[in-house]
Scaffold this active site. Structure first.
Site: not given
Ligand code: KIV
Length: 266
Positions: A46-47, A183
């Site tokens: 969701d990044s 994380e």
């Molecule tokens: O949303 C994302 O890309 C993530 C990762 C960075 C672990 O949760």
């Protein structure tokens, strides 16, 4: 052709001490390159809300947006395991809604697993979703969807908080998670958790002792100028390469250098 990575393959990698490689991707062209590059898992994170859509946090991301990204990635990933990140408010409100939304990622998106943020507080969700045979990757420590509770993107689990993070790790494993993202926690704590758990730990800002590593593709390629956390290593600087290509295109169109006959039909 190499065969598709499966959940049992990922579990075996921990048992045999092979490190697990994970990168994010959000669309077809990047996923194709990432899959070809040989990663074990593609995380459709969701990044996307930050690095693709330009939001300040991941909180505005919707189910429909994630489904769009997951479908595009799935079409380009014949080898890597595809994990779909569950957006904020798609799984926190109760197990029925969580199961339905996680199921949509598998059924409509084509993902092979889902990821949810949270530890002991999300154990009931992880248990319910795993019990209907949807593999769940958990995510503990610095959980970006908890940005307001944490008061920013701050390292978690220092000093007297360490025990809580270890409890979260054990809770997600006991609830049926097949792997857990660690994380933004101290490297020593991540090392302890990685020894304690039988499921693989996937680190991001969690030091060198996790069973695997995940980073955001835009970060390793120099395509996200907004922020640059200490844990990111930039493997290429594509921003200036793309800017130079665009500047040259604009100049050539303006001065009549492009298109020429070579690019024209008779
Ligand atoms: O949303 C994302 O890309 C993530 C990762 C960075 C672990 O949760």
């Amino acid at each position: 052709m190499k065969k598709k990575k499966t959940i049992p393959d990922i579990l075996k990698m921990k048992q045999s001490g092979q490190r697990i490689t994970v990168l994010t991707a959000y669309d077809y062209p990047f996923a194709r390159l990432v899959d070809d590059g040989g990663v074990d898992i593609i995380l459709v994170g969701d990044s996307a809300g930050v690095v693709v859509a330009g939001h300040d946090t991941t909180l505005p991301v919707t189910m429909e947006e994630m489904l769009y990204h997951v479908r595009a990635v799935k079409r380009a990933a014949p080898k890597a395991l595809v994990v779909a990140d569950m957006p904020f408010m798609s799984y926190q409100t109760g197990i029925e809604e969580a199961c339905r939304n996680c199921g949509r990622m598998i059924k409509e998106g084509g993902a092979e697993a889902v990821k949810v943020e949270g530890g002991s507080n999300m154990a009931h969700v992880i248990r319910a979703v795993s019990s209907i045979d949807i593999p769940v990757m958990a995510h503990i420590g610095l959980t970006p969807q908890s940005v307001h509770r944490m008061g920013g993107y701050k390292v978690q689990g220092r000093n007297d908080q360490a025990e809580r993070i270890m409890d979260d790790a054990l809770a997600v494993q006991n609830s049926g998670a097949f792997a857990v993202v660690l994380e933004g926690i101290p490297a020593s704590l991540a090392a302890e958790i990685s020894v304690e758990l039988t499921i693989p730990t996937i680190g991001i800002g969690a030091g060198p002792s996790c069973d695997g590593q995940v980073l955001v593709i835009h970060d390793i390629l120099g395509l996200c100028e907004k922020y640059s956390p200490k844990f990111v290593k930039r493997y290429a600087d594509l921003g200036p390469v793309i800017s130079a290509a665009v500047t040259q295109y604009v100049a050539e169109v303006r001065n009549g250098e492009f298109p020429t006959e070579e690019h024209s039909f008779s």
